[in-house]
Design a protein around this motif. Structure first.
Motif, PDB file in Angstrom:
ATOM      1  N   MET A 173      -2.271   4.629  -4.222  1.00 32.97           N
ATOM      2  CA  MET A 173      -3.029   3.800  -5.168  1.00 32.97           C
ATOM      3  C   MET A 173      -2.953   4.326  -6.599  1.00 32.97           C
ATOM      4  SD  MET A 173      -6.343   2.361  -3.177  1.00 32.97           S
ATOM      5  CE  MET A 173      -6.142   1.018  -2.029  1.00 32.97           C
ATOM      6  N   THR A 174      -1.821   4.934  -6.942  1.00 37.72           N
ATOM      7  CA  THR A 174      -1.628   5.414  -8.311  1.00 37.72           C
ATOM      8  C   THR A 174      -0.787   4.451  -9.140  1.00 37.72           C
ATOM      9  OG1 THR A 174       0.341   6.681  -7.680  1.00 37.72           O
ATOM     10  CG2 THR A 174      -1.790   7.838  -7.613  1.00 37.72           C
ATOM     11  N   ARG A 175      -0.188   3.446  -8.500  1.00 36.93           N
ATOM     12  CA  ARG A 175       0.596   2.425  -9.201  1.00 36.93           C
ATOM     13  C   ARG A 175      -0.200   1.122  -9.164  1.00 36.93           C
ATOM     14  NH1 ARG A 175       5.871   1.787  -6.613  1.00 36.93           N
ATOM     15  NH2 ARG A 175       6.399   0.673  -8.524  1.00 36.93           N
TER      16      ARG A 175
ATOM     17  N   THR B 154      -0.958  -1.650  -5.914  1.00 36.45           N
ATOM     18  CA  THR B 154      -2.334  -1.483  -5.452  1.00 36.45           C
ATOM     19  C   THR B 154      -3.082  -2.809  -5.485  1.00 36.45           C
ATOM     20  OG1 THR B 154      -2.412   0.815  -6.201  1.00 36.45           O
ATOM     21  CG2 THR B 154      -4.531  -0.295  -5.890  1.00 36.45           C
TER      22      THR B 154
ATOM     23  N   LEU C 281       0.835  -1.202   0.000  1.00 35.25           N
ATOM     24  CA  LEU C 281       0.000   0.000   0.000  1.00 35.25           C
ATOM     25  C   LEU C 281       0.871   1.253   0.000  1.00 35.25           C
ATOM     26  CD1 LEU C 281      -3.012   0.763   0.051  1.00 35.25           C
ATOM     27  CD2 LEU C 281      -2.848   0.817   2.533  1.00 35.25           C
TER      28      LEU C 281
ATOM     29  N   SER D 232       2.301   1.679  -3.362  1.00 36.30           N
ATOM     30  CA  SER D 232       1.323   2.017  -4.404  1.00 36.30           C
ATOM     31  C   SER D 232       1.254   3.515  -4.674  1.00 36.30           C
ATOM     32  CB  SER D 232      -0.072   1.508  -4.017  1.00 36.30           C
ATOM     33  OG  SER D 232      -0.664   2.354  -3.046  1.00 36.30           O
TER      34      SER D 232
ATOM     35  N   ALA E 194      -1.757  -5.102  -2.778  1.00 35.61           N
ATOM     36  CA  ALA E 194      -2.237  -4.714  -1.453  1.00 35.61           C
ATOM     37  C   ALA E 194      -3.682  -5.163  -1.251  1.00 35.61           C
ATOM     38  CB  ALA E 194      -2.126  -3.195  -1.271  1.00 35.61           C
ATOM     39  N   LEU E 195      -4.528  -4.931  -2.238  1.00 39.86           N
ATOM     40  CA  LEU E 195      -5.938  -5.321  -2.112  1.00 39.86           C
ATOM     41  C   LEU E 195      -6.081  -6.836  -1.989  1.00 39.86           C
ATOM     42  CD1 LEU E 195      -7.537  -2.835  -4.676  1.00 39.86           C
ATOM     43  CD2 LEU E 195      -7.616  -2.717  -2.173  1.00 39.86           C
TER      44      LEU E 195
END
Length: 110
Positions: free
Chosen positions: A27-29, A33, A21, A24, A36-37
């Motif tokens: 959350m732009t990569r 991302t 995270l 990420s 991580a999710l």
């Protein structure tokens, strides 16, 4: 599998997901991302299995406490984030709390 071994796997996944995270970049990569999710999803599923055998409060205390310590160390050594004296003291108290739960609480025995 032993519930505590499964809890250790859960903690490792949570720490990996949290590290992804951070990687990420808000959350732009895409790949960090998605990693991580996925990591969090599997982590919470495994945690739900752990809670069949270990009381919820005990499982969550160990999971969050050990996770905080490990991710703080990753932040320090991998991401070069600094910890001040108050943060180190707090992390030490978290470690002490996890040890007290595991060594002295009869609630942690299933």
């Amino acid at each position: 599998m032993n519930a505590y071994a499964l809890l250790a796997c859960t903690i490792a996944l949570e720490v990996a997901a949290t590290s992804l995270l951070k990687a990420s970049d808000g959350m732009t990569r895409l790949w960090p991302t998605l990693g991580a999710l996925a990591g969090y999803g599997v982590c919470f599923w495994l945690l739900s299995l752990v809670m069949k055998s270990i009381p919820t409060g005990i499982a969550y205390a160990i999971w969050s406490g050990v996770g905080i310590v490990l991710i703080s160390l990753i932040g320090l050594f991998v991401f070069k984030q600094k910890l001040d004296a108050a943060a180190i003291l707090g992390i030490g108290l978290i470690c002490a709390g996890v040890l007290v739960i595991n060594l002295f609480s009869r609630a942690s025995v299933h």
